[in-house]
Design a protein around this motif. Structure first.
Motif, PDB file in Angstrom:
ATOM      1  N   ASP A 142       0.825  -1.216   0.000  1.00 31.84           N
ATOM      2  CA  ASP A 142       0.000   0.000   0.000  1.00 31.84           C
ATOM      3  C   ASP A 142       0.860   1.268   0.000  1.00 31.84           C
ATOM      4  O   ASP A 142       0.344   2.370   0.202  1.00 31.84           O
ATOM      5  N   ALA A 143       2.157   1.103  -0.218  1.00 29.97           N
ATOM      6  CA  ALA A 143       3.068   2.253  -0.295  1.00 29.97           C
ATOM      7  C   ALA A 143       3.413   2.516  -1.746  1.00 29.97           C
ATOM      8  O   ALA A 143       3.736   1.593  -2.499  1.00 29.97           O
ATOM      9  N   TYR A 144       3.328   3.784  -2.130  1.00 24.88           N
ATOM     10  CA  TYR A 144       3.688   4.177  -3.492  1.00 24.88           C
ATOM     11  C   TYR A 144       5.010   4.940  -3.406  1.00 24.88           C
ATOM     12  O   TYR A 144       5.082   6.031  -2.831  1.00 24.88           O
ATOM     13  N   VAL A 145       6.055   4.349  -3.975  1.00 24.09           N
ATOM     14  CA  VAL A 145       7.407   4.885  -3.837  1.00 24.09           C
ATOM     15  C   VAL A 145       7.750   5.775  -5.018  1.00 24.09           C
ATOM     16  O   VAL A 145       7.631   5.364  -6.182  1.00 24.09           O
ATOM     17  N   LEU A 146       8.157   7.012  -4.717  1.00 26.56           N
ATOM     18  CA  LEU A 146       8.720   7.927  -5.702  1.00 26.56           C
ATOM     19  C   LEU A 146      10.192   8.136  -5.356  1.00 26.56           C
ATOM     20  O   LEU A 146      10.625   7.823  -4.246  1.00 26.56           O
ATOM     21  N   PRO A 147      10.975   8.667  -6.279  1.00 29.90           N
ATOM     22  CA  PRO A 147      12.405   8.843  -5.976  1.00 29.90           C
ATOM     23  C   PRO A 147      12.679   9.684  -4.741  1.00 29.90           C
ATOM     24  O   PRO A 147      13.682   9.454  -4.048  1.00 29.90           O
ATOM     25  N   ASP A 148      11.808  10.641  -4.433  1.00 30.97           N
ATOM     26  CA  ASP A 148      12.097  11.546  -3.321  1.00 30.97           C
ATOM     27  C   ASP A 148      11.152  11.404  -2.139  1.00 30.97           C
ATOM     28  O   ASP A 148      11.312  12.095  -1.131  1.00 30.97           O
ATOM     29  N   ARG A 149      10.155  10.513  -2.216  1.00 33.29           N
ATOM     30  CA  ARG A 149       9.216  10.383  -1.098  1.00 33.29           C
ATOM     31  C   ARG A 149       8.360   9.135  -1.294  1.00 33.29           C
ATOM     32  O   ARG A 149       8.329   8.555  -2.382  1.00 33.29           O
ATOM     33  N   VAL A 150       7.678   8.748  -0.226  1.00 28.62           N
ATOM     34  CA  VAL A 150       6.767   7.614  -0.253  1.00 28.62           C
ATOM     35  C   VAL A 150       5.362   8.138   0.041  1.00 28.62           C
ATOM     36  O   VAL A 150       5.141   8.834   1.027  1.00 28.62           O
ATOM     37  N   LEU A 151       4.403   7.790  -0.814  1.00 38.61           N
ATOM     38  CA  LEU A 151       3.020   8.237  -0.675  1.00 38.61           C
ATOM     39  C   LEU A 151       2.159   7.084  -0.175  1.00 38.61           C
ATOM     40  O   LEU A 151       2.499   5.913  -0.343  1.00 38.61           O
ATOM     41  N   GLY A 152       1.006   7.443   0.375  1.00 35.79           N
ATOM     42  CA  GLY A 152       0.105   6.413   0.878  1.00 35.79           C
ATOM     43  C   GLY A 152       0.700   5.766   2.113  1.00 35.79           C
ATOM     44  O   GLY A 152       0.895   6.403   3.145  1.00 35.79           O
ATOM     45  N   ASN A 153       0.947   4.453   2.020  1.00 36.75           N
ATOM     46  CA  ASN A 153       1.643   3.701   3.065  1.00 36.75           C
ATOM     47  C   ASN A 153       0.896   3.690   4.400  1.00 36.75           C
ATOM     48  O   ASN A 153       1.484   3.940   5.454  1.00 36.75           O
ATOM     49  N   PRO A 154      -0.408   3.392   4.400  1.00 36.49           N
ATOM     50  CA  PRO A 154      -1.124   3.336   5.682  1.00 36.49           C
ATOM     51  C   PRO A 154      -0.600   2.248   6.615  1.00 36.49           C
ATOM     52  O   PRO A 154      -0.782   2.341   7.834  1.00 36.49           O
ATOM     53  N   SER A 155       0.049   1.230   6.078  1.00 34.43           N
ATOM     54  CA  SER A 155       0.600   0.179   6.934  1.00 34.43           C
ATOM     55  C   SER A 155       1.966   0.542   7.499  1.00 34.43           C
ATOM     56  O   SER A 155       2.567  -0.256   8.227  1.00 34.43           O
ATOM     57  N   GLN A 156       2.469   1.746   7.146  1.00 37.34           N
ATOM     58  CA  GLN A 156       3.730   2.264   7.699  1.00 37.34           C
ATOM     59  C   GLN A 156       4.933   1.359   7.404  1.00 37.34           C
ATOM     60  O   GLN A 156       5.766   1.090   8.262  1.00 37.34           O
TER      61      GLN A 156
END
Length: 594
Positions: A149-163
């Motif tokens: 559930d994490a959406y990884v971009l080069p400079d940040r991680v979006l979403g990620n409700p499961s931490q």
């Protein structure tokens, strides 16, 4: 620590917070520099070496399936920014000169002393060992996009409700295109609002969001849309608006003038995202088809390391938007190449002209065409990057909802847009349009665009029907392409490579004969030899083409045992009948049946 132990620690370790413990002998001096103090022999003074400006090793990194080891570095710059970079461990090999070059470019100050260079490598290694002992471990990935559930971009991680503790790790720095500028509200007011009433612009924004749905909706195949039309008609404006969904439109726009290897690297930074390619004419026609297949297949070439061991293949999953003055098929054919039906369902060709006399636009909101394009272009370059980020934040915790909406939308789109008896190829393309519709509907539902849902559905339906109309058939495309190829062969060689059977005078002898031409069963026919038929059907297979043409009434058969040849008498040099493929000359008239 073994790969299994690292993976276990990443699952069990507490969240990475606070500052890691500094390795023995290293400290930060009063000027904010990392220094090393070595013990002196006897009564001598301790030796202090300045290494670099303040640098923290925040965590040790490793991929889920072993490999991918590295270090998450963080440091402030003297310009007021805090830089963070997950560097691959392999950059410490040798003199680590490449590593120091990247850190210098990012704003870290490094002492020129050779001893300082060696101590920098030592510090990173020792600090990483401390991180591992303290449970400061993170998962690394070299591919953008969804990881759970994490959406990884080069400079940040979006979403990620499961931490999840996950970080993007590459030797090259590729985050620039995903920058944010302006605000979402301004983008909605100055860009998205102007898209209303314009099918191509609405489609472009929805298509830009659609790749985030590939994984949640279990769409395995990457694909793209190619917009073709006259120069200066607004095609690039569509790409600019689509790119503004993700980030800096100029930094994200790629050219077809890239090597296949170069596009592999770019594609991994756009996985589960949008790749835009401008100006098809800049791509070598001989390689354009291969590039389409490569992008759609979602993986790069297999390569070996220096040791001979196979490298892990680059992989991605994306949607691409492309522009050019020609269709992909026409561009490939410009140097004698041939496109295939598989390319046509992977790179879906659409006219950029909206049919309203305004190029790519249906309306210009009380502006001239040029002024409208300039206005939306300028706004997209001032406000960008927010729409995709907000969409992903919603989607991260609503992936099941997205899948359900896609299923309903796909069924509705099939009923609304697909003709009865459509082939599997047409269904595949229809489902791709349905995914774009789904993205637009969810964006409207989540308040990212203020569009009527019917406008989104209508824009995609109109463009799908335009694609179907230009395709020329709702059946499989191979039979039509095969028919066109045989017809083109006859138009090119009918006078020179087919010997008349009626005694008509010829000024030159038949060279490289492909067959004969004469009357058979009441029709004027081109009678192909087996070798001539193979040549005419090259790329499709002679039996398949014979079956398709027979079913369409363009090949006479005797109906015995499924054979596609006829017994033809009167062939010069043959006392008995000869088996030939009999194609009525009416094929040249473009009729439906002979």
């Amino acid at each position: 620590m073994t790969a299994h132990a690292i993976q276990h620690a990443m699952q069990e370790a507490p969240e990475v917070t606070g500052l890691p413990t500094m390795p023995d002998g290293f400290s930060i001096d009063e000027d904010g520099w990392l220094v090393h103090e070595s013990r002196a022999d006897g009564d001598g003074e301790p030796r202090t070496t300045r290494i670099c400006s303040q640098l923290e090793v925040v965590a040790r990194t490793a991929a889920v399936h072993s490999g991918g080891h590295g270090y998450l570095l963080r440091f402030p710059t003297d310009t007021g920014f805090t830089q963070e970079w997950a560097m691959p461990a392999s950059m410490l090999k040798g003199s680590a000169e490449e590593l120091r070059g990247i850190l210098l470019d990012m704003g870290l100050m490094i002492d020129a002393n050779q001893r300082a260079h060696r101590l920098l490598t030592t510090y990173i290694n020792l600090a990483a060992q401390r991180c591992a002992r303290e449970g400061r471990l993170m998962t690394s990935t070299q591919r953008t996009g969804w990881h759970g559930d994490a959406y990884v971009l080069p400079d940040r991680v979006l979403g990620n409700p499961s931490q999840q503790r996950i970080v993007y790790q590459r030797a090259d720095l590729t985050a620039d295109g995903y920058r944010l500028a302006g605000t979402l509200e301004a983008w909605q007011r100055k860009v998205a609002a102007l898209c209303q009433g314009n099918s191509r612009l609405v489609f472009g924004v929805a298509a830009a969001l659609a790749p985030t749905l590939l994984a949640p909706c279990h769409v395995k195949e990457s694909f793209g849309f190619h917009l073709y039309g006259e120069s200066s008609s607004g095609k690039t404006t569509i790409l600019t608006v689509a790119n503004s969904v993700w980030g800096d439109p100029d930094a994200l726009l790629e050219s077809w003038n890239n090597t296949a290897n170069g596009l592999e690297g770019i594609a991994t930074t756009r996985s589960d995202g949008l790749l835009t390619l401008d100006e098809l004419h800049q791509c070598d026609p001989r390689s354009a088809g291969k590039v389409v297949y490569m992008l759609a297949e979602g993986r790069g070439k297999g390569r070996a390391k220096e040791t001979g061991v196979a490298r892990e293949r680059a992989r991605w999953r994306l949607i691409f938007l492309s522009t050019g003055e020609l269709t992909t098929a026409d561009h490939i054919a410009s140097e004698g190449g041939r496109s295939y039906a598989g390319q046509a369902v992977r790179a879906i060709v659409l006219p950029s002209d909206a049919g309203a006399g305004l190029g790519a636009f249906n309306q210009t909101h009380d502006h001239s065409g040029e002024a409208f394009a300039n206005r939306i272009d300028r706004a997209a370059r001032e406000h960008y990057g927010h729409a995709a980020a907000h969409f992903i934040e919603h989607l991260a915790s609503k992936q099941q909802l997205a899948q359900e909406v896609f299923t309903r939308t796909r069924d509705h789109f099939r009923h609304r847009a697909l003709p009865p008896g459509a082939s599997g190829q047409v269904y595949r393309v229809g489902d791709k349009f349905a995914l774009v519709v789904t993205a637009g509907l969810l964006a409207s539902q989540w308040g990212i665009v203020d569009w009527d849902p019917e406008e989104i559905t209508t824009a995609c339906t109109v463009m799908f029907r335009e694609w179907l109309s230009e395709r020329g058939t709702s059946g499989d495309d191979e039979p039509r392409r095969a028919l066109e190829q045989v017809r083109a062969f006859l138009e090119r060689h009918g006078e020179s490579r087919f010997t008349p059977l009626d005694g008509a005078a010829r000024t030159v002898p038949t060279r490289d004969r492909a067959g004969y031409v004469g009357d058979h069963r009441g029709y004027r026919c081109y009678l192909f030899t087996a070798d001539g038929w193979k040549e005419a059907c090259q790329g499709f297979g002679p039996v398949r083409v014979a079956r398709w043409l027979a079913e369409g009434g363009f090949l006479l058969t005797e109906g015995k045992g499924g054979r596609f040849t006829c017994q033809v008498r009167g062939i010069p040099g043959h006392s008995g009948p000869r088996k030939l493929y009999a194609v009525p000359a009416a094929i040249l008239e473009g009729g439906e049946e002979a």
